[in-house]
Design a protein around this motif. Structure first.
Motif, mmCIF file in Angstrom:
data_model
loop_
_atom_site.group_PDB
_atom_site.id
_atom_site.type_symbol
_atom_site.label_atom_id
_atom_site.label_comp_id
_atom_site.label_asym_id
_atom_site.label_seq_id
_atom_site.Cartn_x
_atom_site.Cartn_y
_atom_site.Cartn_z
ATOM 1 N N GLY A 171 39.298 -23.972 -23.321
ATOM 2 C CA GLY A 171 38.147 -23.077 -23.429
ATOM 3 C C GLY A 171 38.393 -21.816 -24.233
ATOM 4 N N LYS A 172 39.564 -21.691 -24.842
ATOM 5 C CA LYS A 172 39.903 -20.487 -25.607
ATOM 6 C C LYS A 172 39.591 -20.713 -27.087
ATOM 7 C CE LYS A 172 44.045 -20.648 -23.639
ATOM 8 N NZ LYS A 172 45.399 -20.309 -23.143
ATOM 9 N N ASN A 173 38.931 -19.742 -27.694
ATOM 10 C CA ASN A 173 38.595 -19.825 -29.117
ATOM 11 C C ASN A 173 39.743 -19.256 -29.937
ATOM 12 O OD1 ASN A 173 35.944 -20.971 -28.827
ATOM 13 N ND2 ASN A 173 35.319 -18.994 -27.992
ATOM 14 N N ILE A 174 40.734 -20.107 -30.143
ATOM 15 C CA ILE A 174 41.948 -19.730 -30.861
ATOM 16 C C ILE A 174 42.006 -20.478 -32.188
ATOM 17 C CG2 ILE A 174 43.213 -19.217 -28.746
ATOM 18 C CD1 ILE A 174 44.565 -21.949 -29.014
ATOM 19 N N VAL A 175 42.945 -20.073 -33.023
ATOM 20 C CA VAL A 175 43.216 -20.761 -34.285
ATOM 21 C C VAL A 175 44.548 -21.479 -34.150
ATOM 22 C CG1 VAL A 175 43.626 -20.511 -36.759
ATOM 23 C CG2 VAL A 175 41.916 -19.078 -35.626
ATOM 24 N N LEU A 176 44.514 -22.794 -34.299
ATOM 25 C CA LEU A 176 45.737 -23.600 -34.349
ATOM 26 C C LEU A 176 46.027 -23.850 -35.815
ATOM 27 C CD1 LEU A 176 47.952 -25.176 -32.868
ATOM 28 C CD2 LEU A 176 46.400 -27.141 -32.826
ATOM 29 N N LEU A 177 47.069 -23.220 -36.327
ATOM 30 C CA LEU A 177 47.308 -23.152 -37.769
ATOM 31 C C LEU A 177 48.722 -23.597 -38.090
ATOM 32 C CD1 LEU A 177 46.414 -22.086 -40.637
ATOM 33 C CD2 LEU A 177 47.345 -19.869 -39.916
ATOM 34 N N SER A 178 48.860 -24.449 -39.107
ATOM 35 C CA SER A 178 50.204 -24.795 -39.566
ATOM 36 C C SER A 178 50.700 -23.736 -40.543
ATOM 37 C CB SER A 178 50.212 -26.172 -40.228
ATOM 38 O OG SER A 178 49.622 -26.102 -41.506
ATOM 39 N N GLN A 179 51.989 -23.539 -40.541
ATOM 40 C CA GLN A 179 52.588 -22.538 -41.416
ATOM 41 C C GLN A 179 52.671 -23.015 -42.857
ATOM 42 O OE1 GLN A 179 56.140 -20.923 -39.753
ATOM 43 N NE2 GLN A 179 56.664 -19.722 -41.561
#
Length: 217
Positions: free
Chosen positions: A78-86
């Motif tokens: 439920g968290k509006n996060i960014v899952l980002l690759s480096q």
């Protein structure tokens, strides 16, 4: 002459001010934070990084191939996060290893468009929505590769259910086993959807958009 009521009044005021200052100090980290959690430097697995994050944070994942229970079936909770690759999709891979009923990402807790997945190859899921399964959520997927997923039940790479509204940008969805079935119209946003296979009973080897859901592709 200073009387007792004046002293008590002054003491009460000072206590109130102190409580206000302490409350402000405790609140400041929450108000100002938009942190970055590094995987594996801060947490060894992607899910553990997500667990640590707050809405607005970025979980930044180093190059590598990520497998196993805490690197697949990822849940944003439920968290509006960014899952980002480096370093981008070519060198950052979430591999479900063709394990039955395993998928890459499962978003089902009301995440909105500011919840983002960017720069990953997600591969070899063996479930409906084997790459990304969205139920009543509206995440943004950017610069990802979703490939070699398998499902008899529709939407091997991406499945949208229960009013999900997914935005897919500059991504590649290819070599997934079951075509494409869409119940609602998508709009082109620079993504490449090709070379997917439809089984006789399949419902969208690449993407299945169902149950009042929509997608911008």
């Amino acid at each position: 002459m200073l009387v007792l009521t004046d002293i008590l009044s002054g003491t009460t005021m000072r206590v109130s001010q102190l409580i206000f200052i302490l409350a402000l100090l405790f609140a400041l980290p929450t108000l100002s934070r938009a942190g970055t959690i590094h995987v594996p430097a801060d947490k060894p697995t992607i899910q553990e990084g997500i667990n640590l994050a707050f809405s607005g944070d970025t979980v930044l994942v180093a190059s590598g191939t990520y497998t196993g229970a805490l690197n697949t079936d990822l849940d944003f909770l439920g968290k509006n996060i960014v899952l980002l690759s480096q370093s981008g999709a070519a060198s950052t891979i979430i591999d479900c290893e063709n394990v039955e009923f395993r998928r890459g990402v499962y978003l089902h807790s009301g995440e909105n468009a500011s919840a983002k997945i960017a720069g990953f190859t997600i591969t070899r899921g063996a479930h409906r929505g084997g790459g990304i399964y969205c139920v009543g959520t509206s995440p943004t997927i950017e610069e990802c590769v979703l490939s070699y997923h398998y499902s008899y039940h529709g939407g091997a790479a991406i499945r949208c259910d229960s009013g999900a509204a997914v935005t897919l940008r500059n991504s590649t969805v290819a070599f997934n086993y079951s075509g494409i079935r869409e119940k609602s119209q998508g709009q082109e946003r620079g993504s490449d959807i090709a070379s997917n296979t439809l089984t006789p009973f399949g419902q969208g080897g690449a993407i299945c958009i169902d149950s009042g859901s929509s997608a911008v592709i």
